[in-house]
Design a protein around this motif. Structure first.
Motif, PDB file in Angstrom:
ATOM      1  N   MET A   1      10.244   1.725  -1.386  1.00  0.00           N
ATOM      2  CA  MET A   1       9.687   2.276  -0.274  1.00  0.00           C
ATOM      3  C   MET A   1       8.713   1.486   0.326  1.00  0.00           C
ATOM      4  O   MET A   1       7.741   0.878  -0.445  1.00  0.00           O
ATOM      5  CB  MET A   1       9.302   3.623  -0.652  1.00  0.00           C
ATOM      6  N   ALA A   2       8.503   1.792   1.671  1.00  0.00           N
ATOM      7  CA  ALA A   2       7.511   0.850   2.390  1.00  0.00           C
ATOM      8  C   ALA A   2       6.466   2.062   2.803  1.00  0.00           C
ATOM      9  O   ALA A   2       6.805   3.198   3.237  1.00  0.00           O
ATOM     10  CB  ALA A   2       8.159   0.288   3.368  1.00  0.00           C
ATOM     11  N   ILE A   3       5.117   1.738   2.582  1.00  0.00           N
ATOM     12  CA  ILE A   3       4.192   2.651   3.161  1.00  0.00           C
ATOM     13  C   ILE A   3       3.461   1.605   3.976  1.00  0.00           C
ATOM     14  O   ILE A   3       2.871   0.540   3.808  1.00  0.00           O
ATOM     15  CB  ILE A   3       3.321   3.256   1.871  1.00  0.00           C
ATOM     16  N   GLY A   4       3.270   2.056   5.241  1.00  0.00           N
ATOM     17  CA  GLY A   4       2.579   1.513   6.650  1.00  0.00           C
ATOM     18  C   GLY A   4       1.016   1.234   6.136  1.00  0.00           C
ATOM     19  O   GLY A   4       0.443   2.138   5.313  1.00  0.00           O
ATOM     20  N   ALA A   5       0.766   0.550   7.138  1.00  0.00           N
ATOM     21  CA  ALA A   5      -1.008   0.126   6.803  1.00  0.00           C
ATOM     22  C   ALA A   5      -1.764   1.274   7.353  1.00  0.00           C
ATOM     23  O   ALA A   5      -1.431   2.228   8.093  1.00  0.00           O
ATOM     24  CB  ALA A   5      -1.496  -1.209   7.663  1.00  0.00           C
ATOM     25  N   ASN A   6      -2.847   1.414   6.861  1.00  0.00           N
ATOM     26  CA  ASN A   6      -3.901   2.229   7.042  1.00  0.00           C
ATOM     27  C   ASN A   6      -3.282   3.899   6.939  1.00  0.00           C
ATOM     28  O   ASN A   6      -3.567   4.646   7.846  1.00  0.00           O
ATOM     29  CB  ASN A   6      -4.463   2.291   8.449  1.00  0.00           C
ATOM     30  N   THR A   7      -2.678   4.045   5.808  1.00  0.00           N
ATOM     31  CA  THR A   7      -1.713   5.264   5.542  1.00  0.00           C
ATOM     32  C   THR A   7      -2.681   6.076   4.474  1.00  0.00           C
ATOM     33  O   THR A   7      -3.021   5.429   3.523  1.00  0.00           O
ATOM     34  CB  THR A   7      -0.289   5.199   5.323  1.00  0.00           C
ATOM     35  N   ILE A   8      -2.627   7.218   4.322  1.00  0.00           N
ATOM     36  CA  ILE A   8      -3.355   7.990   3.374  1.00  0.00           C
ATOM     37  C   ILE A   8      -2.119   8.940   2.541  1.00  0.00           C
ATOM     38  O   ILE A   8      -1.392   9.713   3.386  1.00  0.00           O
ATOM     39  CB  ILE A   8      -4.289   8.978   3.656  1.00  0.00           C
ATOM     40  N   ILE A   9      -1.827   8.732   1.457  1.00  0.00           N
ATOM     41  CA  ILE A   9      -0.821   9.545   0.586  1.00  0.00           C
ATOM     42  C   ILE A   9      -1.651  10.639  -0.117  1.00  0.00           C
ATOM     43  O   ILE A   9      -2.618   9.928  -0.928  1.00  0.00           O
ATOM     44  CB  ILE A   9       0.114   8.636  -0.515  1.00  0.00           C
ATOM     45  N   GLY A  10      -1.406  11.845  -0.045  1.00  0.00           N
ATOM     46  CA  GLY A  10      -2.237  12.755  -0.945  1.00  0.00           C
ATOM     47  C   GLY A  10      -1.936  12.731  -2.328  1.00  0.00           C
ATOM     48  O   GLY A  10      -0.860  12.360  -2.813  1.00  0.00           O
ATOM     49  N   SER A  11      -3.164  13.248  -2.957  1.00  0.00           N
ATOM     50  CA  SER A  11      -2.713  13.298  -4.475  1.00  0.00           C
ATOM     51  C   SER A  11      -1.320  14.090  -4.815  1.00  0.00           C
ATOM     52  O   SER A  11      -1.202  15.069  -4.445  1.00  0.00           O
ATOM     53  CB  SER A  11      -4.009  14.057  -5.196  1.00  0.00           C
ATOM     54  N   GLY A  12      -0.834  13.578  -5.826  1.00  0.00           N
ATOM     55  CA  GLY A  12       0.453  13.988  -6.243  1.00  0.00           C
ATOM     56  C   GLY A  12       1.813  13.711  -5.194  1.00  0.00           C
ATOM     57  O   GLY A  12       2.827  14.234  -5.749  1.00  0.00           O
ATOM     58  N   GLY A  13       1.470  13.105  -4.156  1.00  0.00           N
ATOM     59  CA  GLY A  13       2.461  12.749  -3.325  1.00  0.00           C
ATOM     60  C   GLY A  13       3.595  11.924  -3.887  1.00  0.00           C
ATOM     61  O   GLY A  13       3.187  10.978  -4.574  1.00  0.00           O
ATOM     62  N   VAL A  14       4.874  12.104  -3.904  1.00  0.00           N
ATOM     63  CA  VAL A  14       6.070  11.461  -4.462  1.00  0.00           C
ATOM     64  C   VAL A  14       6.629  10.618  -2.844  1.00  0.00           C
ATOM     65  O   VAL A  14       7.221  11.572  -2.476  1.00  0.00           O
ATOM     66  CB  VAL A  14       6.855  12.064  -5.113  1.00  0.00           C
TER      67      VAL A  14
END
Length: 46
Positions: A1-14
């Motif tokens: 999976m790709a996560i873009g630049a300057n992205t915030i993933i919340g705690s517990g995010g799958v």
């Protein structure tokens, strides 16, 4: 999976699919909650 630049993933995010740049994503599975805008900048610099 790709996560873009300057992205915030919340705690517990799958991450189960690609997440675009400049967004906040939360939850299992991670979903885009909102876009990060200029109003979110606090002036903090590294």
């Amino acid at each position: 999976m790709a996560i873009g630049a300057n992205t915030i993933i919340g705690s517990g995010g799958v991450v189960t699919r690609p997440i675009p740049a400049n967004v906040v994503a939360v939850g299992p599975p991670a979903r885009v909650l909102r876009e990060i805008t200029d109003a979110d900048k606090t002036g903090y610099r590294l």
